[in-house]
Design a protein around this motif. Structure first.
Motif, short mmCIF file in Angstrom:
data_model
loop_
_atom_site.label_atom_id
_atom_site.label_comp_id
_atom_site.label_asym_id
_atom_site.label_seq_id
_atom_site.Cartn_x
_atom_site.Cartn_y
_atom_site.Cartn_z
N PHE A 87 2.58 8.45 -2.25
CA PHE A 87 1.33 8.58 -1.49
C PHE A 87 0.90 10.03 -1.62
CE2 PHE A 87 3.40 5.22 1.22
CZ PHE A 87 2.49 4.21 0.94
N LEU A 97 3.47 12.72 -1.32
CA LEU A 97 4.75 12.26 -0.75
C LEU A 97 5.35 11.11 -1.54
CD1 LEU A 97 6.59 12.31 1.96
CD2 LEU A 97 5.26 10.28 2.50
N ALA A 141 7.29 8.31 -0.99
CA ALA A 141 7.79 7.55 0.16
C ALA A 141 8.96 6.67 -0.22
CB ALA A 141 6.67 6.71 0.76
N PRO A 196 16.71 5.91 8.93
CA PRO A 196 15.97 6.55 10.02
C PRO A 196 14.46 6.35 9.85
CG PRO A 196 17.38 8.13 8.84
CD PRO A 196 17.44 6.86 8.09
N ASN A 197 13.71 6.64 10.90
CA ASN A 197 12.25 6.55 10.84
C ASN A 197 11.69 7.32 9.66
OD1 ASN A 197 10.89 4.92 12.61
ND2 ASN A 197 11.34 6.28 14.35
N ALA A 205 12.06 6.60 6.56
CA ALA A 205 12.93 6.54 5.38
C ALA A 205 12.27 5.79 4.22
CB ALA A 205 14.24 5.86 5.74
N GLY A 206 11.26 4.97 4.52
CA GLY A 206 10.57 4.23 3.46
C GLY A 206 10.86 2.74 3.48
N LYS A 207 11.38 2.23 4.58
CA LYS A 207 11.73 0.81 4.66
C LYS A 207 10.48 -0.08 4.60
CE LYS A 207 13.59 1.36 8.70
NZ LYS A 207 13.39 2.79 8.98
N SER A 208 9.51 0.24 5.46
CA SER A 208 8.30 -0.59 5.48
C SER A 208 7.56 -0.52 4.15
CB SER A 208 7.36 -0.16 6.61
OG SER A 208 7.93 -0.52 7.85
N THR A 209 7.55 0.65 3.56
CA THR A 209 6.88 0.77 2.27
C THR A 209 7.59 -0.07 1.22
OG1 THR A 209 6.24 3.03 2.89
CG2 THR A 209 6.03 2.45 0.57
P1 ADP Z 1 9.98 3.43 7.67
O1 ADP Z 1 9.46 2.04 7.70
O2 ADP Z 1 11.35 3.54 7.06
O3 ADP Z 1 9.96 4.07 9.03
P2 ADP Z 1 7.68 3.99 6.02
O4 ADP Z 1 7.92 3.22 4.79
O5 ADP Z 1 6.74 3.43 7.01
O6 ADP Z 1 9.08 4.32 6.74
O7 ADP Z 1 7.19 5.44 5.62
C1 ADP Z 1 7.82 6.27 4.66
C2 ADP Z 1 7.01 7.54 4.51
O8 ADP Z 1 5.79 7.23 3.83
C3 ADP Z 1 6.63 8.19 5.82
O9 ADP Z 1 6.73 9.58 5.67
C4 ADP Z 1 5.22 7.77 6.03
O10 ADP Z 1 4.52 8.73 6.78
C5 ADP Z 1 4.70 7.64 4.60
N1 ADP Z 1 3.67 6.64 4.46
C6 ADP Z 1 3.81 5.31 4.73
N2 ADP Z 1 2.69 4.64 4.45
C7 ADP Z 1 1.79 5.55 3.98
C8 ADP Z 1 0.44 5.49 3.51
N3 ADP Z 1 -0.23 4.33 3.46
N4 ADP Z 1 -0.15 6.64 3.13
C9 ADP Z 1 0.51 7.81 3.17
N5 ADP Z 1 1.77 7.94 3.59
C10 ADP Z 1 2.42 6.83 3.99
#
Ligand code: ADP
Ligand code: MG
Length: 593
Positions: free
Chosen positions: A351, A354, A356, A375-376, A378-382
């Motif tokens: 992103f 970053l 991610a 941890p929060n 970490a990139g799990k949701s991504t």
């Molecule tokens: P988790 O689910 O492990 O808490 P995320 O996958 O949500 O982590 O996020 C991983 C990193 O990517 C974080 O630093 C978050 O801020 C960043 N991030 C997630 N989605 C986006 C996006 N759409 N645009 C920019 N940065 C993103």
């Protein structure tokens, strides 16, 4: 439930009887005329109920389609001396072409752009009609013939009344069939964004277009009727004022209810007329004061009863739950391939600056539960979004069941057998639990608009609903299937999402933080459901914060930190790892001791 059904039918029957008797009574011709205008407006508003109330797409341009229907028949009858029936066909054909072109251009506009777009085309069509020589410019076309049924010319208010109301009631019946179908559920799921329906394999653009076309056709039909009733057509049929009037009727009556179209059109038409008589007497001066009264009425209704006048009838207007006949749905064979069910290799997502997700590798074998923790941030949701096709990866590959699915749409991935839940529950709160879950079975049926309207989809529909009921039983929610989904506790809502995902007939389930916000007992119930699903052969990838749950149900755990893979191992190995402890340092982890 039975007495409700009874009351609903009784009310419907009473309305039809009253409508049928009205012209036979010695009522003034004035009221017949009023009711004819009410009927014509009801048709347009029925379209808006579908488009705006159900599908959530606001149109300030419905009068444009009324104009197309009216001018098409006007031109054919007055200029070419053809029959009104040919005029109807021409009007509907032009409407389909025009609406399809407009829909393709505007339906993917986000936010306020769609309503703005509808204003633009509405206004421009008004000027096109007003400036076209062949259409009589601003004077319009006069001398249209009445509609004839065989040798009977519908040239009196009373004869037209019967024909008109038969058309209106048939349209309402068809629309009610449509809403109570596979197509109807997909349409109702559009209101809250496209992510959930797309993840169920539903092509949301297609359904937006369907809502748009059906609404346009109803408006065009109304235009045809109005033109032959008034025997003239002029550009005011498609004015912006008329469009706003229809939208107003929809909101007053109850924008998402079929009965609301009737209530809204009748109230507005009759009140408008009466106020124009009474208000000048009250105020002693001429002026369109009725606009003020309508404005106040609208504000009051939106504040006190957002479901409009018809919604205030409450239980009378409530839809009926139909008994579900158990019919087994065809289970498309999913042929397992050799090797892991899910194979993630070098998966990365950047992103802007970053990284991610940074070169992540892991597998999920058939029939195992894998936890994805970290941890929060970490990139799990991504990672989850990359696998489910919500985001395209920057690099790397995802192979599912031996098939490369990297970069596939969420819809295609769902169809391949990979189903998901949402971190923040996505459902249609007003729809029953059963119908919400049946959304997952959408792709396992095929009945379209016409089958639904004609009621030819009943057998398939029973199959889809009994599949939904079976999946609800699997997660322990069978007792609540006829309740509105919005009434469920958060824990039950998450189980609803799992049942809905199961309806897609998946081999792999991806769950994003299913235990978040659940009470202890709900977490235990969830863990039990997950273990049972595994025992039945479904693989699960579990993104989860709750360590108790993860340690208790998973076979293996993938740990991420700063977008990278930190460790893969059994719950015991992960618990013992100093690296994992360090990653979580400062963030209390339950269960790791
Ligand atoms: P988790 O689910 O492990 O808490 P995320 O996958 O949500 O982590 O996020 C991983 C990193 O990517 C974080 O630093 C978050 O801020 C960043 N991030 C997630 N989605 C986006 C996006 N759409 N645009 C920019 N940065 C993103
Ligand atoms: Mg997350």
């Amino acid at each position: 439930m039975n007495s409700l059904l009874h009351r609903g039918r009784l009310a419907g029957f009473g309305i039809v009887l009253a409508l049928a008797l009205l012209p036979l009574l010695p009522v003034n011709e004035f009221w017949i005329t009023q009711m004819n205008f009410v009927g014509i407006a009801t048709l347009v508003v029925l379209g808006l109920v579908l488009l705006t109330g159900v599908a959530g797409l606001t149109s300030f341009g419905q009068a444009a389609f009324v104009g197309i229907g009216a001018y098409a028949t006007g031109y054919l009858c007055v200029v070419l001396h053809l029959s009104p029936w040919l005029g109807l066909l021409a009007g509907l054909a032009v409407t389909v072409l025009f609406a399809a072109a407009l829909g393709l251009l505007t339906l993917n506009l986000s936010g306020h752009f769609l309503p703005l777009g509808t204003i633009a085309w509405g206004v421009s069509l008004y000027f096109v009609f007003g400036n076209t020589e062949a259409l009589g410019k601003y004077d319009g076309l006069v001398g249209l013939p009445p509609i004839s049924l065989g040798s009977i010319a519908l040239d009196s208010g009373r004869s037209f009344y019967y024909f008109l109301w038969a058309v209106v009631l048939l349209s309402a019946f068809a629309l009610s069939n449509l809403l109570d179908s596979r197509t109807g559920r997909a349409l109702r799921a559009l209101k809250d964004g496209t992510a959930m329906p797309e993840a169920m394999g539903i092509n949301t653009f297609r359904y937006k277009l369907i809502a748009f076309l059906v609404a346009a056709l109803l408006a065009s039909l109304a235009g045809w009727l109005q033109a032959h009733y008034q025997r003239t057509v002029d550009p005011s049929v498609s004015s912006l004022r008329a469009s706003i009037g229809y939208l107003f009727m929809a909101v007053i009556g109850g924008v998402s209810l079929i009965g609301g179209a009737f209530a809204g059109a009748a109230t507005t038409q009759i009140l408008d007329d009466r106020l124009q008589v009474w208000l000048p007497r009250l105020t002693g001066s001429e002026g369109h004061y009725e606009v003020i009264v309508f404005g106040i009425l609208l504000v009051l209704l939106l504040q006190r009863a957002s479901q409009g006048l018809f919604g205030m009838l409450g239980a009378w207007a409530a839809p009926q739950a139909r008994a579900v006949q158990p019919i087994a749905l065809h289970r498309g064979e999913r042929i397992p391939s050799a090797g892991p069910l899910l194979r993630v290799r070098g998966l990365s997502k950047r992103f802007a600056g970053l990284l991610a997700v940074d070169g992540v590798d892991f597998d999920v074998q058939a029939g195992e539960i894998v936890g994805l923790i970290g941890p929060n941030g970490a990139g799990k949701s991504t990672t989850f979004n990359l696998i489910t096709g919500v985001l395209p990866p920057s690099a790397g590959s995802v192979t599912f069941n031996g098939q490369p699915v990297t970069g596939w749409s969420a819809r295609a991935i769902a169809h391949a057998g990979l189903a998901r839940s949402f971190q923040h529950v996505r459902m249609v709160p007003e729809m029953s639990v059963l119908e919400n879950v049946a959304l997952g079975a959408h792709r396992r049926g095929g009945a379209g608009v016409l089958a639904a309207v004609l009621g030819l989809d009943r057998k398939e529909e029973s199959g889809l609903l009994s599949e939904a009921a079976a999946q609800l039983a699997r997660v322990g929610l069978a007792g609540q299937m006829h309740e509105p989904a919005g009434n469920l506790s958060l824990g039950s809502q998450r189980l609803l999402e799992i049942a809905r995902a199961l309806c897609t007939n998946p081999t792999l389930l991806l769950l994003d933080e299913p235990a978040a916000g659940l009470r202890h007992a709900e977490k235990l119930a969830l863990a039990e459901v997950l273990r049972e699903l595994r025992a039945q052969g479904i693989a699960i990838l579990l993104v989860e914060h709750d360590m108790d749950l993860v340690m208790n149900v998973t076979n293996r755990i993938v740990v991420m930190e700063f977008g990278r893979l930190l460790l893969t191992g059994t719950p015991r190995e992960v618990q013992a790892s100093p690296a994992v402890r360090a990653a979580y340092l400062g963030t209390e982890i339950e269960g790791v001791s």
